[in-house]
Every structure is written in C-alpha cells, then in structure tokens.
Design a protein around this motif. Structure first.
Motif, PDB file in Angstrom:
ATOM      1  N   UNK A 193      46.486  91.561  44.491  1.00 22.58           N
ATOM      2  CA  UNK A 193      47.443  91.009  45.124  1.00 22.58           C
ATOM      3  C   UNK A 193      47.458  89.548  45.049  1.00 22.58           C
ATOM      4  N   UNK A 194      46.402  88.795  45.236  1.00 26.85           N
ATOM      5  CA  UNK A 194      46.629  87.477  44.879  1.00 26.85           C
ATOM      6  C   UNK A 194      46.901  86.836  43.719  1.00 26.85           C
ATOM      7  N   UNK A 195      46.614  87.660  42.665  1.00 26.16           N
ATOM      8  CA  UNK A 195      47.192  87.452  41.278  1.00 26.16           C
ATOM      9  C   UNK A 195      48.626  87.243  41.356  1.00 26.16           C
ATOM     10  N   UNK A 196      49.298  88.387  42.121  1.00 26.11           N
ATOM     11  CA  UNK A 196      50.531  88.444  42.046  1.00 26.11           C
ATOM     12  C   UNK A 196      51.233  87.414  42.785  1.00 26.11           C
ATOM     13  N   UNK A 197      50.466  86.951  43.552  1.00 28.15           N
ATOM     14  CA  UNK A 197      51.108  85.639  44.671  1.00 28.15           C
ATOM     15  C   UNK A 197      51.152  84.426  43.710  1.00 28.15           C
ATOM     16  N   UNK A 198      49.973  84.466  43.060  1.00 27.14           N
ATOM     17  CA  UNK A 198      49.904  83.055  42.189  1.00 27.14           C
ATOM     18  C   UNK A 198      51.231  83.100  41.205  1.00 27.14           C
ATOM     19  N   UNK A 199      51.233  84.353  40.557  1.00 28.90           N
ATOM     20  CA  UNK A 199      52.609  84.260  39.574  1.00 28.90           C
ATOM     21  C   UNK A 199      53.733  83.993  40.252  1.00 28.90           C
ATOM     22  N   UNK A 200      53.982  84.556  41.515  1.00 30.49           N
ATOM     23  CA  UNK A 200      55.045  84.133  42.225  1.00 30.49           C
ATOM     24  C   UNK A 200      55.142  82.642  42.378  1.00 30.49           C
ATOM     25  N   UNK A 201      53.953  81.887  42.480  1.00 32.30           N
ATOM     26  CA  UNK A 201      54.168  80.426  42.904  1.00 32.30           C
ATOM     27  C   UNK A 201      54.405  79.993  41.601  1.00 32.30           C
ATOM     28  N   UNK A 202      53.670  80.264  40.632  1.00 35.39           N
ATOM     29  CA  UNK A 202      53.504  79.282  39.219  1.00 35.39           C
ATOM     30  C   UNK A 202      54.122  80.150  38.232  1.00 35.39           C
ATOM     31  N   UNK A 203      54.482  81.168  38.243  1.00 35.81           N
ATOM     32  CA  UNK A 203      54.795  81.714  36.865  1.00 35.81           C
ATOM     33  C   UNK A 203      53.861  82.441  36.244  1.00 35.81           C
ATOM     34  N   UNK A 204      54.362  83.294  35.185  1.00 34.52           N
ATOM     35  CA  UNK A 204      53.233  84.186  34.381  1.00 34.52           C
ATOM     36  C   UNK A 204      52.309  83.446  33.949  1.00 34.52           C
ATOM     37  N   UNK A 254      47.198  75.395  38.890  1.00 34.09           N
ATOM     38  CA  UNK A 254      46.048  76.120  39.071  1.00 34.09           C
ATOM     39  C   UNK A 254      46.122  77.151  40.436  1.00 34.09           C
ATOM     40  N   UNK A 255      45.811  78.185  40.490  1.00 39.78           N
ATOM     41  CA  UNK A 255      45.709  78.968  41.540  1.00 39.78           C
ATOM     42  C   UNK A 255      44.031  79.591  41.361  1.00 39.78           C
ATOM     43  N   UNK A 256      43.514  79.734  42.608  1.00 43.15           N
ATOM     44  CA  UNK A 256      42.179  80.164  42.345  1.00 43.15           C
ATOM     45  C   UNK A 256      41.713  80.825  43.817  1.00 43.15           C
ATOM     46  N   UNK A 257      40.880  81.818  43.611  1.00 42.31           N
ATOM     47  CA  UNK A 257      40.504  82.569  44.746  1.00 42.31           C
ATOM     48  C   UNK A 257      39.045  82.293  44.971  1.00 42.31           C
ATOM     49  N   UNK A 258      38.644  82.571  46.425  1.00 45.11           N
ATOM     50  CA  UNK A 258      37.232  82.444  46.634  1.00 45.11           C
ATOM     51  C   UNK A 258      36.820  83.202  47.911  1.00 45.11           C
ATOM     52  N   UNK A 259      35.877  83.491  48.246  1.00 49.59           N
ATOM     53  CA  UNK A 259      35.052  84.059  49.590  1.00 49.59           C
ATOM     54  C   UNK A 259      35.472  82.678  50.903  1.00 49.59           C
ATOM     55  N   UNK A 260      34.924  81.620  50.377  1.00 53.18           N
ATOM     56  CA  UNK A 260      34.681  80.634  51.438  1.00 53.18           C
ATOM     57  C   UNK A 260      35.876  79.635  51.599  1.00 53.18           C
ATOM     58  N   UNK A 261      36.377  79.026  52.786  1.00 53.42           N
ATOM     59  CA  UNK A 261      37.385  78.220  52.893  1.00 53.42           C
ATOM     60  C   UNK A 261      37.305  77.163  51.727  1.00 53.42           C
ATOM     61  N   UNK A 262      38.333  76.991  51.299  1.00 51.16           N
ATOM     62  CA  UNK A 262      38.273  75.644  50.180  1.00 51.16           C
ATOM     63  C   UNK A 262      39.432  74.550  50.609  1.00 51.16           C
ATOM     64  N   UNK A 263      39.742  74.325  51.573  1.00 52.97           N
ATOM     65  CA  UNK A 263      40.704  73.565  52.291  1.00 52.97           C
ATOM     66  C   UNK A 263      40.414  72.155  51.631  1.00 52.97           C
TER      67      UNK A 263
END
Length: 252
Positions: A75-86, A37-46
């Motif tokens: 760009x975040x979506x491209x980063x996620x694919x780079x990490x996890x695949x299509x 799983x990759x996800x985006x959000x405005x607030x820190x989710x550490x």
C-alpha cells in the motif's frame, strides 16, 4: 557526488529503510541527483525528511511502515506511485543482521528474520514490477556474509544467499518486460548501529586486515554503485551481484 546520472532527475525512486544508516545515505544520494524519493521505515523520520528538504529543496515522501506487513508495504508503494509516478527504481535496503548462536535459534527467530530480510524483499519486488511502466531497475541489498560463510548470524546469511538467487531468477523472468534486477553485496559498513552494537576496536582492526583497501567502509560508499544500477548507465546489466567491500572477497 563524483558523478551525475542525468536520467535520474525527476525519476521516481522507492527505498525500504531509507531514513537511517545506508538507507539514509541512499535517499540523500538520489535527492542530490534530482530524483523524487519515497521511503518506508518503522521509526519516525520526520527530522531526517526536514533536513533533506532544507538541503535539496526536495522533500522525500516518508511513509511509516513495517515491511514485514506485506499489505502495508505494498500500500505504501502504491501511495508513492500516486505521489511521484511509476517507479524508475526500487531499492530493497532494509534488513536486520542480529547475531544468534545457531543452537539457540528458535522457529520464531528464524521466521522473524526471514520476514524482514527475505520475504519483504520479494513482495516489494513483485509490487514494483507491477507499478513500473515500460522498464525499471530493482536493486536488492545482499551482503558478503553469505560468500564468507559468516558465523553467528545464520538466519541473516541464509536470507542474503536467497536474495542473490531471487535476484537472478527475477532478472530472467522480468527481463522481457524491460525490468532489470541486480544486487549489491556490501562489506562491513560502519553505520551507527554497527558502531554501537558490534564494532569493537578489535573487531574493526581484524576486519580491516581482510580488506585490500585499508579504510573503513561508510554508508556513503554504497551510494555510487546504487545510482549506477538505477541509471541507464547500467542498461545492459541484470542478474548481477556488485560487491562493494574494499576487496574482502574477490575472484582469482
């Protein structure tokens, strides 16, 4: 979870707003299935990421991002694919259901609402379709508010009506590519935000009266339907709106 979707193991999944509310439940639900799983959000989710890593031994990829910034989102979506695949699945979940008197809505309020609640959905869909391999599932979170004609939130209601139309149009356009596009329309889900800002005891009691099932809907109640639509278990479903609202709106 009461069901296991075996094809979601190791599947690459991208979720908008995946660090809190419904989105956090979805992130956890996919991790429990063994998805990446990759996800985006405005607030820190550490802290949430660390908790998920501890619970499932699989660390979700969090990319801090404002989804109204289309270039940053894609760009975040491209980063996620780079990490996890299509991507096997995209879940458009992030939204802002602020309340406004219709006579007090300014062009700026309208544009801001559509940017987060509608525009970001389309451009996430567009990028996901580019980054999927030979097939994939897109799941757009809508709302029963547009079916009910809910007052006091016209920009949000309008966006969700648009999401349904967009979902059906993209399902038709991308079906030949093997990409399925469906929507989920939740009822009133009692996230921390809802409980803090709008869920008075009186409002909750009144809404419960409208439901066939007399239990308050929780974020976790959105997980099963989302997993089903992401999985090949729903392989012949596209262009559909799955209502999960405890029976507030129904045909008949």
């Amino acid at each position: 979870m009461s069901a296991t979707f075996h094809d979601l193991k190791d599947a690459s999944v991208f979720i908008t707003g995946g660090g809190n509310g419904i989105g956090a439940a979805l992130t956890e639900g996919f991790l429990a299935q063994g998805a990446k799983v990759a996800f985006v959000g405005r607030s820190d989710a550490s802290a949430f990421v660390a908790a998920m890593d501890k619970a499932y031994g699989s660390r979700p990829l969090f990319i801090q991002c404002d989804i109204t910034d289309t270039a940053a989102l894609q760009a975040a979506m491209e980063q996620a694919v780079g990490a996890h695949g299509p991507f096997a699945a995209l879940v458009n979940n992030a939204a802002n259901d602020m309340r406004y008197d219709a006579m007090e809505i300014t062009p700026e309020v309208w544009d801001d609402s559509q940017a987060v609640n509608f525009k970001a959905y389309f451009f996430a869909c567009q990028k996901a379709a580019e980054l999927m391999a030979d097939k994939g599932s897109i799941i757009n979170f809508s709302s029963i508010t547009y079916m009910m004609g809910a007052a006091g939130m016209v920009p949000y209601v309008s966006a969700n009506a648009g999401i349904t139309g967009m979902t059906r149009a993209l399902a038709r356009e991308w079906g030949p590519k093997g990409i399925r596009v469906n929507a989920i329309a939740p009822g009133w889900v009692f996230t921390e935000k809802q409980e803090t800002m709008w869920a008075t005891p009186e409002a909750k009691a009144a809404f419960l009266e409208k439901q066939c099932l007399k239990e308050f809907i929780q974020p976790e109640d959105m997980v099963g339907g989302t997993l089903f639509l992401a999985s090949d278990a729903s392989a012949m479903m596209t262009g559909q709106v799955m209502v999960i609202d405890a029976g507030v709106v129904h045909a008949g």
